[in-house]
Design a protein around this motif. Structure first.
Motif, short mmCIF file in Angstrom:
data_model
loop_
_atom_site.label_atom_id
_atom_site.label_comp_id
_atom_site.label_asym_id
_atom_site.label_seq_id
_atom_site.Cartn_x
_atom_site.Cartn_y
_atom_site.Cartn_z
N LEU A 172 74.19 -10.11 36.43
CA LEU A 172 74.71 -10.35 35.09
C LEU A 172 73.95 -11.46 34.37
O LEU A 172 74.03 -11.58 33.14
N ALA A 173 73.22 -12.28 35.13
CA ALA A 173 72.46 -13.39 34.54
C ALA A 173 70.96 -13.14 34.57
O ALA A 173 70.17 -14.08 34.49
N ARG A 174 70.58 -11.87 34.60
CA ARG A 174 69.14 -11.53 34.74
C ARG A 174 68.32 -12.00 33.54
O ARG A 174 67.09 -12.12 33.64
N HIS A 175 68.97 -12.25 32.41
CA HIS A 175 68.23 -12.72 31.23
C HIS A 175 68.01 -14.23 31.24
O HIS A 175 67.34 -14.76 30.34
N ILE A 176 68.54 -14.94 32.24
CA ILE A 176 68.36 -16.38 32.34
C ILE A 176 67.15 -16.68 33.21
O ILE A 176 67.06 -16.24 34.35
N ASN A 177 66.22 -17.44 32.68
CA ASN A 177 65.02 -17.86 33.42
C ASN A 177 65.28 -19.22 34.04
O ASN A 177 65.40 -20.22 33.33
N ILE A 178 65.39 -19.28 35.37
CA ILE A 178 65.74 -20.55 36.00
C ILE A 178 64.66 -21.61 35.81
O ILE A 178 64.94 -22.81 35.93
N ASP A 179 63.44 -21.18 35.50
CA ASP A 179 62.35 -22.14 35.31
C ASP A 179 62.48 -22.91 34.00
O ASP A 179 61.72 -23.85 33.76
N THR A 180 63.41 -22.51 33.15
CA THR A 180 63.63 -23.22 31.88
C THR A 180 64.82 -24.18 31.96
O THR A 180 65.07 -24.91 31.00
N ILE A 181 65.54 -24.17 33.08
CA ILE A 181 66.73 -25.01 33.21
C ILE A 181 66.34 -26.41 33.67
O ILE A 181 65.65 -26.57 34.68
N GLU A 182 66.77 -27.40 32.91
CA GLU A 182 66.49 -28.79 33.27
C GLU A 182 67.75 -29.43 33.87
O GLU A 182 68.87 -29.03 33.55
N ALA A 183 67.54 -30.38 34.74
CA ALA A 183 68.67 -31.06 35.36
C ALA A 183 68.25 -32.45 35.83
O ALA A 183 67.16 -32.62 36.39
N ASP A 184 69.12 -33.43 35.56
CA ASP A 184 68.95 -34.76 36.14
C ASP A 184 69.71 -34.86 37.47
O ASP A 184 69.29 -35.59 38.37
N TYR A 185 70.81 -34.11 37.54
CA TYR A 185 71.63 -34.06 38.75
C TYR A 185 72.03 -32.61 38.99
O TYR A 185 72.28 -31.86 38.04
N ILE A 186 72.12 -32.23 40.26
CA ILE A 186 72.66 -30.93 40.64
C ILE A 186 73.85 -31.19 41.54
O ILE A 186 73.74 -31.87 42.56
N LEU A 187 75.00 -30.65 41.16
CA LEU A 187 76.23 -30.87 41.91
C LEU A 187 76.64 -29.57 42.60
O LEU A 187 76.82 -28.54 41.94
N ALA A 188 76.74 -29.62 43.91
CA ALA A 188 77.10 -28.44 44.71
C ALA A 188 78.50 -28.64 45.27
O ALA A 188 78.75 -29.58 46.03
N SER A 189 79.42 -27.76 44.89
CA SER A 189 80.80 -27.91 45.33
C SER A 189 80.99 -27.50 46.79
O SER A 189 81.95 -27.91 47.43
N ARG A 190 80.06 -26.68 47.31
CA ARG A 190 80.15 -26.22 48.71
C ARG A 190 78.89 -25.46 49.05
O ARG A 190 77.98 -25.33 48.24
N GLY A 191 78.85 -24.93 50.29
CA GLY A 191 77.78 -24.04 50.67
C GLY A 191 78.06 -22.62 50.17
O GLY A 191 78.89 -22.42 49.29
#
Length: 225
Positions: free
Chosen positions: A31-50
């Motif tokens: 459903l998110a195939r139109h999103i290019n992950i190489d364009t996403i910027e982040a200062d922090y990445i928060l992972a709620s779980r594995g």
């Protein structure tokens, strides 16, 4: 404070001049195939779980952006073993970051890393700063732990799973909204798989009848909170 939805349980919050990316699972979501992950910027990445549907894109995004990964000790240790340089391990409790006070809160679910290693305790995040007080429950069923949230902060927004089967469904999330004393809800963890497809119109109707404002964001949509 801007909220951008990337599908499933992945979203970004821009606050206090920082970009926080939560539970990055994008490239494996049709459903998110139109999103290019190489364009996403982040200062922090928060992972709620594995689990892959929360960390699948964590390592490549963290390596490219230089983001600090925040999460349970076991999750960030896995990230570090996979080449992520900047980590901040947590367990249930608060810590003051440059973007505000962040509390890692309990969730009732499971957690394992993509390689099968132990993923620690699953959780959620409560963000409290000068711009807003936002609670993301992470993947969880309806649990009595939710009643403690209002004691930490009077929420402006809550981000709750509503797809059912693996987490709360809409009816449970409405009860959760009452427990956390928040009427402005953003729904996540829905439609990605067959098990969690929802009737959008019916779900919106249920929340409205309960006196709650529910947003079902479009993938790629940005909302000002």
């Amino acid at each position: 404070m801007n909220f951008t939805y990337y599908g499933h349980s992945c979203f970004a919050i821009e606050t206090m001049g920082k970009k926080l990316l939560f539970d990055p699972f994008i490239s494996g979501n049709e459903l998110a195939r139109h999103i290019n992950i190489d364009t996403i910027e982040a200062d922090y990445i928060l992972a709620s779980r594995g689990h892959g549907d929360h960390v699948a894109d964590l390592v490549p995004i963290a390596k490219r952006t230089g983001a600090t990964v925040i999460g349970a000790y076991e999750v960030v240790s896995w990230a570090q073993k996979n080449g992520v340089e900047k980590i901040h391990p947590m367990n249930f409790g608060p810590h003051n970051f440059e973007f505000g006070k962040l509390r890692f809160t309990p969730a009732t679910h499971s957690s394992a890393m993509p390689d099968g290693s132990y993923g620690g305790n699953p959780g959620g995040f409560l963000l409290d700063n000068k711009e807003a007080r936002v609670y993301y429950s992470g993947d969880t069923c309806l649990t009595s732990d939710l009643q403690f949230i209002p004691g930490y902060a009077q929420l402006n927004w809550a981000i709750l799973p509503i797809g059912g089967n693996f987490t709360m469904d809409a009816d449970d999330a409405i009860v959760a909204a009452r427990m956390i004393q928040c009427k402005k809800i953003i729904g996540v963890h829905f439609d990605t798989f067959g098990y969690i497809k929802i009737d959008h119109a019916l779900t919106l109707e249920k929340f409205k009848a309960a006196g709650c404002d529910l947003i079902l964001p479009n993938i790629g949509e940005t909302i000002n909170l």
